[in-house]
Motif scaffolding. Structure first.
Motif, PDB file in Angstrom:
ATOM      1  N   ALA A  30       0.840  -1.199   0.000  1.00  0.00           N
ATOM      2  CA  ALA A  30       0.000   0.000   0.000  1.00  0.00           C
ATOM      3  C   ALA A  30       0.875   1.249   0.000  1.00  0.00           C
ATOM      4  CB  ALA A  30      -0.919  -0.004   1.223  1.00  0.00           C
ATOM      5  N   GLY A  31       1.913   1.252   0.820  1.00  0.00           N
ATOM      6  CA  GLY A  31       2.823   2.389   0.854  1.00  0.00           C
ATOM      7  C   GLY A  31       3.545   2.584  -0.454  1.00  0.00           C
ATOM      8  N   ARG A  87      -1.946   3.857   9.647  1.00  0.00           N
ATOM      9  CA  ARG A  87      -2.353   3.331   8.343  1.00  0.00           C
ATOM     10  C   ARG A  87      -3.745   3.787   7.939  1.00  0.00           C
ATOM     11  NH1 ARG A  87      -6.051  -0.557   9.050  1.00  0.00           N
ATOM     12  NH2 ARG A  87      -6.135  -1.518  11.081  1.00  0.00           N
ATOM     13  N   THR A  88      -4.678   3.879   8.866  1.00  0.00           N
ATOM     14  CA  THR A  88      -6.033   4.292   8.522  1.00  0.00           C
ATOM     15  C   THR A  88      -6.053   5.759   8.106  1.00  0.00           C
ATOM     16  OG1 THR A  88      -6.896   2.692  10.098  1.00  0.00           O
ATOM     17  CG2 THR A  88      -8.421   4.374   9.317  1.00  0.00           C
ATOM     18  N   GLY A 121      -4.230   3.651  -1.181  1.00  0.00           N
ATOM     19  CA  GLY A 121      -4.963   4.130  -0.011  1.00  0.00           C
ATOM     20  C   GLY A 121      -6.005   3.129   0.459  1.00  0.00           C
ATOM     21  N   ALA A 122      -6.690   2.504  -0.479  1.00  0.00           N
ATOM     22  CA  ALA A 122      -7.679   1.480  -0.107  1.00  0.00           C
ATOM     23  C   ALA A 122      -6.994   0.274   0.526  1.00  0.00           C
ATOM     24  CB  ALA A 122      -8.482   1.059  -1.330  1.00  0.00           C
ATOM     25  N   SER A 126      -7.582  -1.104   4.447  1.00  0.00           N
ATOM     26  CA  SER A 126      -8.056  -2.469   4.675  1.00  0.00           C
ATOM     27  C   SER A 126      -7.002  -3.387   5.278  1.00  0.00           C
ATOM     28  CB  SER A 126      -8.546  -3.072   3.358  1.00  0.00           C
ATOM     29  OG  SER A 126      -7.459  -3.242   2.470  1.00  0.00           O
ATOM     30  N   TRP A 127      -5.758  -2.943   5.381  1.00  0.00           N
ATOM     31  CA  TRP A 127      -4.697  -3.796   5.911  1.00  0.00           C
ATOM     32  C   TRP A 127      -4.877  -3.976   7.409  1.00  0.00           C
ATOM     33  CZ3 TRP A 127      -0.732  -3.212   9.512  1.00  0.00           C
ATOM     34  CH2 TRP A 127       0.236  -4.196   9.512  1.00  0.00           C
ATOM     35  N   ALA A 128      -4.646  -5.185   7.876  1.00  0.00           N
ATOM     36  CA  ALA A 128      -4.692  -5.486   9.308  1.00  0.00           C
ATOM     37  C   ALA A 128      -3.477  -6.325   9.644  1.00  0.00           C
ATOM     38  CB  ALA A 128      -5.970  -6.234   9.660  1.00  0.00           C
ATOM     39  N   PRO A 129      -2.870  -6.086  10.801  1.00  0.00           N
ATOM     40  CA  PRO A 129      -1.702  -6.894  11.164  1.00  0.00           C
ATOM     41  C   PRO A 129      -2.093  -8.348  11.340  1.00  0.00           C
ATOM     42  CG  PRO A 129      -2.332  -5.428  12.965  1.00  0.00           C
ATOM     43  CD  PRO A 129      -3.194  -5.097  11.801  1.00  0.00           C
TER      44      PRO A 129
END
Length: 161
Positions: A30-31, A87-88, A121-122, A126-129
């Motif tokens: 995402a980054g 991140r959010t 960005g999406a 939506s990323w979660a550890p």
């Protein structure tokens, strides 16, 4: 040290594994997409494309706005790598900046920067550890093929019995 020594190959493998572990604990892709999306948004308004003797200047009155949006997207992409707890916020900000870049920056860097930033960005939102790997304190029972187990008093010696 030459490239053919085993130490260089082992170090490369170890560094690659370290990078893979680091990459797996944060929204890396995402980054990367947000960072790459900021580059065309800030580049195209200042670009001078040459087609033979013809020079095409993309300069607009909103060039400063394009530069600010592009730099902010690059900073948000880097912050997704090194500050994973934002991140959010970074994901929502990247989506909003990508949407703002459409009217400000030549259709969002000719849609390339817009799409990269929007998808990145999406992905950040939506990323979660992942779940941490469970640490087991129990040691598996070793397979004693000799038939002697130190628990039964044999201390590793075979009995002649």
């Amino acid at each position: 040290m030459s490239a053919e020594t085993p130490a260089a190959a082992g170090q490369f493998t170890r560094r690659r594994a370290q990078f893979r572990d680091w990459r797996g604990t944060r929204p890396f892709w995402a980054g990367l997409l947000v960072l790459l999306g900021g580059v065309p948004i800030m580049y195209f308004p200042y670009a001078h494309l040459k087609f033979g003797a013809l020079t095409l200047a993309m300069s607009t009155t909103a060039g400063a706005g394009s530069l600010i949006i592009g730099v902010l997207l690059v900073v948000l992409g880097v912050s997704l790598w090194f500050q994973k707890h934002v991140r959010t916020f970074a994901g929502v900000a990247a989506i909003l900046l990508a949407l703002v870049s459409i009217p400000v920056s030549n259709f969002g860097g000719f849609v390339i920067g817009f799409l990269l930033s929007l998808i990145g960005g999406a992905m950040a939102v939506s990323w979660a550890p992942g779940e941490p790997k469970p640490v087991t304190d129990a040691v598996d029972e070793p397979n004693h093929l000799s038939g002697t187990i130190p628990a039964n008093g044999a201390n590793g010696r075979h009995s002649a019995g």
